[in-house]
Design a protein around this motif. Structure first.
Motif, PDB file in Angstrom:
ATOM      1  N   UNK A  80       9.877 -43.379  59.431  1.00 43.73           N
ATOM      2  CA  UNK A  80      10.109 -41.971  59.848  1.00 43.73           C
ATOM      3  C   UNK A  80       8.537 -41.465  59.450  1.00 43.73           C
ATOM      4  N   UNK A  81       7.882 -41.612  60.507  1.00 42.30           N
ATOM      5  CA  UNK A  81       6.344 -41.067  60.154  1.00 42.30           C
ATOM      6  C   UNK A  81       6.285 -39.351  59.693  1.00 42.30           C
ATOM      7  N   UNK A  82       6.906 -38.755  60.794  1.00 40.31           N
ATOM      8  CA  UNK A  82       6.689 -37.257  60.586  1.00 40.31           C
ATOM      9  C   UNK A  82       7.908 -36.456  61.397  1.00 40.31           C
ATOM     10  N   UNK A  83       8.624 -35.488  60.588  1.00 39.26           N
ATOM     11  CA  UNK A  83       9.374 -34.498  60.923  1.00 39.26           C
ATOM     12  C   UNK A  83       8.682 -33.223  60.935  1.00 39.26           C
ATOM     13  N   UNK A  84       8.271 -32.739  62.043  1.00 38.95           N
ATOM     14  CA  UNK A  84       7.718 -31.440  62.147  1.00 38.95           C
ATOM     15  C   UNK A  84       8.498 -30.095  62.680  1.00 38.95           C
ATOM     16  N   UNK A  85       7.956 -29.125  62.782  1.00 43.05           N
ATOM     17  CA  UNK A  85       8.589 -27.846  63.088  1.00 43.05           C
ATOM     18  C   UNK A  85       9.281 -28.094  64.568  1.00 43.05           C
ATOM     19  N   UNK A  86       8.485 -28.686  65.474  1.00 45.42           N
ATOM     20  CA  UNK A  86       9.053 -28.957  66.656  1.00 45.42           C
ATOM     21  C   UNK A  86       8.753 -30.456  67.157  1.00 45.42           C
ATOM     22  N   UNK A  87       8.223 -31.203  66.516  1.00 44.48           N
ATOM     23  CA  UNK A  87       7.953 -32.705  67.093  1.00 44.48           C
ATOM     24  C   UNK A  87       8.217 -33.555  66.042  1.00 44.48           C
ATOM     25  N   UNK A  88       8.841 -34.597  66.132  1.00 48.94           N
ATOM     26  CA  UNK A  88       9.351 -35.852  65.275  1.00 48.94           C
ATOM     27  C   UNK A  88       8.818 -37.156  65.785  1.00 48.94           C
ATOM     28  N   UNK A  89       7.992 -37.859  65.185  1.00 46.60           N
ATOM     29  CA  UNK A  89       7.400 -39.131  65.326  1.00 46.60           C
ATOM     30  C   UNK A  89       8.021 -40.116  64.604  1.00 46.60           C
ATOM     31  N   UNK A  90       8.310 -41.466  65.295  1.00 44.92           N
ATOM     32  CA  UNK A  90       8.639 -42.509  64.813  1.00 44.92           C
ATOM     33  C   UNK A  90       8.129 -43.651  65.154  1.00 44.92           C
ATOM     34  N   UNK A 105       5.854 -46.687  69.100  1.00 51.20           N
ATOM     35  CA  UNK A 105       5.594 -45.664  68.713  1.00 51.20           C
ATOM     36  C   UNK A 105       6.342 -44.296  69.685  1.00 51.20           C
ATOM     37  N   UNK A 106       7.066 -43.540  69.121  1.00 49.87           N
ATOM     38  CA  UNK A 106       7.828 -42.586  70.215  1.00 49.87           C
ATOM     39  C   UNK A 106       7.757 -40.948  69.488  1.00 49.87           C
ATOM     40  N   UNK A 107       7.768 -40.153  70.267  1.00 54.22           N
ATOM     41  CA  UNK A 107       7.428 -38.818  69.917  1.00 54.22           C
ATOM     42  C   UNK A 107       8.584 -37.974  70.705  1.00 54.22           C
ATOM     43  N   UNK A 108       9.357 -37.107  69.944  1.00 51.48           N
ATOM     44  CA  UNK A 108      10.718 -36.312  70.116  1.00 51.48           C
ATOM     45  C   UNK A 108      10.217 -35.117  70.002  1.00 51.48           C
ATOM     46  N   UNK A 109      10.768 -34.084  70.868  1.00 53.62           N
ATOM     47  CA  UNK A 109      10.378 -32.829  71.023  1.00 53.62           C
ATOM     48  C   UNK A 109      11.588 -32.080  71.262  1.00 53.62           C
ATOM     49  N   UNK A 110      11.422 -30.642  70.467  1.00 56.89           N
ATOM     50  CA  UNK A 110      12.700 -29.840  70.784  1.00 56.89           C
ATOM     51  C   UNK A 110      12.585 -29.073  72.171  1.00 56.89           C
ATOM     52  N   UNK A 111      13.541 -28.615  72.831  1.00 55.62           N
ATOM     53  CA  UNK A 111      13.358 -27.912  74.157  1.00 55.62           C
ATOM     54  C   UNK A 111      12.866 -26.691  74.046  1.00 55.62           C
TER      55      UNK A 111
END
Length: 292
Positions: A80-90, A105-111
């Motif tokens: 669980x590398x990073x949980x940011x304000x609008x992006x999450x990285x795993x 590696x994958x990046x997730x984003x709020x709409x």
């Protein structure tokens, strides 16, 4: 749901063993090793299970490190590398027999709302009336080793309809581009993550084919060893895997026993929903199967 589609849905699920550890089983599509798309889909599932469902994957990057063993389960270790304000990285490492076989590696984003544009879909015939890859395969199935015929003859969970059917055994040299329609062979549940994981799974089918086409090379002909080396994917918009999607692929370069291909995936109405890129090994082999 058709049994073959239900089997793929279950294959893409991963069992949670610990806080950051997941485990998946392997399927068999006739390849000598674990299908790369399966590991992509399962790794995405594992990563997403540690992310707020309101955040959707927008990009993934992966390296295939070692051949996967179809007879062994795969453990996915999620960082669980990073949980940011609008992006999450795993980051995910897939492990078999104590060794990493795959790095992801994958990046997730709020709409969010913003400026938008997209390239137009190629002008190609629609899927109606085109023969499926399974139907085309019946004409040459007798040429493959008997041990593979059962797997290749079986109904598939992903229906693929090539726009330009190719000769699997003796393809003539052709321009490095290939288009195909594809979709799930049955209706799927309303789970966006499942649709994304199934798209990642499907994106590995035939992506390196355009790199082979200018040279008349074919895996079935036995004149080339083809192995995926890496895979990158960007998810642009919402979609459903049980609706027809067009996979427009091309290869701008090949050399040094490697080939590079990229693809764009559109809905039937022409909306661009994903982009893909991959480099793969394209090693010439003699008729004996040995390296040149």
């Amino acid at each position: 749901m058709k049994p073959v589609v239900q089997e793929l849905v279950e294959l893409l699920q991963v069992e949670q063993l610990e806080h950051n550890l997941f485990r998946g089983v392997s399927g068999d599509i006739g390849s000598p090793r674990v299908f790369g798309g399966q590991v992509l889909g399962q790794a995405l599932m594992a990563a997403a299970r540690t992310v707020d469902p309101a955040r959707r994957v927008h990009s993934l990057h992966a390296y295939f490190l070692r051949p996967g063993d179809k007879n062994a389960r795969i453990v996915y270790d999620v960082d669980r590398i990073r949980d940011g304000g609008s992006f999450t990285t795993r980051r995910v490492v897939a492990i078999q027999h104590g060794q990493p076989i795959f790095n992801f590696a994958a990046s997730f984003h709020v709409k969010e709302e913003g400026a938008s544009h997209a390239s137009a879909m190629p002008a190609v015939p629609g899927p109606d009336g085109l023969a499926s890859e399974w139907e085309l395969r019946q004409a040459w199935l007798h040429k493959v080793p008997e041990a593979l015929r059962g797997v290749l003859h079986a109904e598939t969970a992903i229906e693929i309809r090539p726009v330009q059917p190719l000769d699997a055994f003796n393809p003539p040299p052709a321009a490095p581009s290939n288009d195909a329609w594809f979709r799930s062979a049955d209706q799927l549940p309303d789970d966006p993550l499942l649709h994304q994981a199934m798209l990642a799974y499907s994106s590995d089918f035939g992506l390196l084919r355009p790199a082979l086409m200018p040279h008349g090379l074919s895996f079935y002909k036995g004149n080339v060893q083809v192995v995926s080396l890496d895979h990158a994917m960007w998810f642009h918009d919402d979609f459903r895997m049980d609706d027809w999607l067009l996979y427009a692929t091309e290869s701008p370069w090949a050399g040094g026993a490697r080939g590079f291909s990229r693809g764009q995936i559109y809905t039937q109405r022409g909306r661009l929903i994903a982009s893909v890129a991959q480099e793969g090994l394209m090693r010439p082999v003699r008729s004996s199967g040995r390296k040149q």
